[in-house]
Design a protein around this motif. Structure first.
Motif, PDB file in Angstrom:
ATOM      1  N   TYR A  50      32.970 126.729  53.296  1.00 35.65           N
ATOM      2  CA  TYR A  50      32.138 125.530  53.354  1.00 35.65           C
ATOM      3  C   TYR A  50      32.826 124.380  52.632  1.00 35.65           C
ATOM      4  N   THR A  51      33.364 124.658  51.443  1.00 36.44           N
ATOM      5  CA  THR A  51      34.014 123.594  50.674  1.00 36.44           C
ATOM      6  C   THR A  51      35.305 123.113  51.338  1.00 36.44           C
ATOM      7  N   ASP A  52      36.011 124.002  52.054  1.00 40.06           N
ATOM      8  CA  ASP A  52      37.188 123.572  52.803  1.00 40.06           C
ATOM      9  C   ASP A  52      36.803 122.543  53.866  1.00 40.06           C
ATOM     10  N   ALA A  53      35.682 122.792  54.523  1.00 38.51           N
ATOM     11  CA  ALA A  53      35.226 121.863  55.558  1.00 38.51           C
ATOM     12  C   ALA A  53      34.844 120.518  54.944  1.00 38.51           C
TER      13      ALA A  53
ATOM     14  N   CYS B 164      29.929 119.327  46.171  1.00 34.98           N
ATOM     15  CA  CYS B 164      29.477 120.405  47.050  1.00 34.98           C
ATOM     16  C   CYS B 164      29.754 121.765  46.431  1.00 34.98           C
ATOM     17  N   GLY B 165      30.951 121.919  45.863  1.00 32.23           N
ATOM     18  CA  GLY B 165      31.321 123.196  45.269  1.00 32.23           C
ATOM     19  C   GLY B 165      30.394 123.598  44.145  1.00 32.23           C
ATOM     20  N   TYR B 166      30.097 122.646  43.253  1.00 30.41           N
ATOM     21  CA  TYR B 166      29.182 122.942  42.154  1.00 30.41           C
ATOM     22  C   TYR B 166      27.814 123.367  42.680  1.00 30.41           C
ATOM     23  N   ILE B 167      27.307 122.639  43.662  1.00 27.21           N
ATOM     24  CA  ILE B 167      25.974 122.956  44.203  1.00 27.21           C
ATOM     25  C   ILE B 167      25.980 124.300  44.908  1.00 27.21           C
ATOM     26  N   GLN B 168      27.003 124.527  45.758  1.00 29.49           N
ATOM     27  CA  GLN B 168      27.043 125.758  46.538  1.00 29.49           C
ATOM     28  C   GLN B 168      27.146 126.989  45.649  1.00 29.49           C
ATOM     29  N   TYR B 169      28.098 126.964  44.726  1.00 28.21           N
ATOM     30  CA  TYR B 169      28.321 128.163  43.923  1.00 28.21           C
ATOM     31  C   TYR B 169      27.226 128.366  42.891  1.00 28.21           C
TER      32      TYR B 169
END
Length: 484
Positions: free
Chosen positions: A115-118, A131-136
């Motif tokens: 997801y973060t790559d996209a 995004c990374g902080y929220i997702q993980y």
């Protein structure tokens, strides 16, 4: 890569072969090495059915059991309408997100593995960090929520047997801590499965289990409605008097969060899409079919379980249909249902946590490429010491936090509220706008922005309601001393 005494030492590129060229994949294929995809990675074997299993495992989680309570707060009109709206938004934004798996051409464009790559490919570094902080953080929270839910189901088996032997008036108080530890030990074992692609069998088992306990809840709801001689509930939900006006507002907002959590899986959609075998057809077409099938099936189950649970118990619908003891008999059937929940959550935990595991391990491989502790693989046991230590530590931490915060409904609502707008709506919409180069203030751009703003308002409201619920629950529950 070298082999030494049963162990393999991998170079940095072996763990992150993103830089390998398409020509390498072709050369391997022409040379007889047909087990690699165009990016140099091991050939993907996923299909629409395995992708559907992953999605159903993620979607039909323990959240389905809170839907009767959620509908009880909203009533016969708003409850089903809200559920249908969430299902539509989830499917639509998932379709937008699936188009972002490859940058450029949908058949031969560069793959975005996560997801973060996209997000990085379309929106840049600043937003990928957010995004990374929220997702993980959300994945971490889901692990906590599933640990709590599994312990409640295991306790429910013990309590139902206690009620059966000693009568319903017996307190049968049980501590949640031993059951959380049992679940944690199981997850430590399953967490050693190296990659997302290798847990397909666990997802299929978990998907079967989700249908099992959902079907049992559905059947018991029908039986209870027949026994009641009619349908309970009202058009507007739980009435003022049963709860205060303030509690009615908080509970209604929390119900939005519960329903959002029940549909939350977009944060791992790209990772699921990355398991699908290479085109033709394109991965986006396959995942869209899988998403449509999965969301349609889960919505039907949600409507049936939620509505029948409300019809059976009305305003008294429990927060967890099978563990809140709306049902007492047949006790053996409840035991089967709760055992199925536990098995399902074992698999769902892995489906959600594998992307987080992969992120940390990929970072470690790139940061310390010469460390044997990180790169050494013992082939006899398929064991990596870094993976063993870090994943075990992760499970231990989530288990301890679960013991500190053993409240199911409010945690579910809060997780759903915090993750729904940014991960399910905002980032997919923004990436789609960039990918399709939609002009600012065009009709389609405006409609997508209105959808995003509307979902933001719902998420904020649901988060406020869930936080109020958590604060209220913490006045009753004590860390490490909670019993049911």
């Amino acid at each position: 890569m070298t082999d030494n005494g049963g162990a393999k030492f991998y170079s940095q590129d072996s763990f992150a072969p993103i830089g390998l060229s398409i020509d390498l994949g072709k050369q391997q294929s022409n040379g007889g090495f047909e087990c690699f995809d165009d990016d140099g990675r091991t050939k993907r074997t996923g299909t629409m059915w395995t992708a559907s299993a992953h999605i159903i495992t993620a979607v039909i989680g323990s959240g389905v059991l809170s839907l009767a309570w959620a509908i009880a707060q909203l009533g016969w009109v708003a409850g089903p309408v809200v559920m249908v709206l969430f299902s539509f938004v989830t499917y639509y934004t998932s379709a937008l997100l699936s188009d972002c798996y490859r940058s450029g051409d949908p058949i031969s464009g560069k793959r975005n593995y996560t997801y973060t790559d996209a997000v990085h490919a379309y929106l840049g570094w600043m937003k990928v960090k957010i995004c990374g902080y929220i997702q993980y953080a959300n994945l971490f929270g889901v692990a906590i929520g599933y640990t709590i839910a599994s312990s409640i189901s295991m306790m429910a088996i013990t309590r139902s047997n206690c009620f059966h032997k000693k009568g319903r008036k017996t307190p049968c108080q049980i501590s949640s801590n031993p059951y959380m530890i049992i679940f944690g030990v199981m997850e430590i074992i399953f967490s050693q499965i190296p990659d997302f692609d290798q847990i397909w069998w666990l997802s299929i088992v978990a998907a079967v289990m989700s249908f099992t306990y959902s079907s049992i809840g559905l059947a018991l709801g029908i039986v209870q409605v027949v026994a009641n001689g009619g349908i309970k509930g009202s058009l507007t939900g739980i009435s003022i008097g049963s709860v205060t006006q303030t509690e009615k507002i908080w509970r209604s907002l929390q119900a939005f969060g519960d329903i959002a959590f029940a549909y939350s899986y977009s944060m791992i959609l790209i990772e699921i899409q990355d398991t699908i075998k290479s085109p033709p057809p394109s991965e986006s077409k396959v995942i869209k079919k899988a998403t449509l099938l999965s969301v349609a099936v889960t919505t039907i189950f949600y409507m049936l379980c939620g509505c029948l649970g409300y019809a059976a118990f009305g305003d008294e619908a429990p927060g967890n249909l099978l563990t809140g003891f709306g049902f007492y008999n047949p006790f053996w059937l409840l035991d089967i249902a709760n055992a199925a929940i536990v098995v399902h959550l074992v698999g769902a935990y892995q489906v959600y946590c594998q992307p987080l595991f992969a992120f940390v391990e990929k970072w470690a491989y790139r940061t310390w490429p010469d460390s044997e502790f990180i790169t050494k693989e013992i082939t006899v046991y398929k064991l990596n010491l870094f993976r063993l230590v870090w994943r075990t530590g992760f499970v231990v931490i989530t288990t301890v936090i679960s013991m500190l915060l053993p409240v199911f409904n409010d945690v579910v609502g809060l997780l759903g509220a915090l993750g729904f707008w940014p991960l399910t709506v905002y980032f997919p919409v923004e990436m789609y706008i960039v990918q399709k180069k939609l002009p600012r203030w065009s009709t389609r751009w405006a409609c997508l922005q209105m959808l995003s703003v509307g979902c933001l308002i719902v998420s904020v409201a649901a988060a406020v309601g869930s936080i109020a619920g958590v604060v209220s629950d913490l006045k009753v529950f004590l860390p490490f001393k909670t019993s049911y």
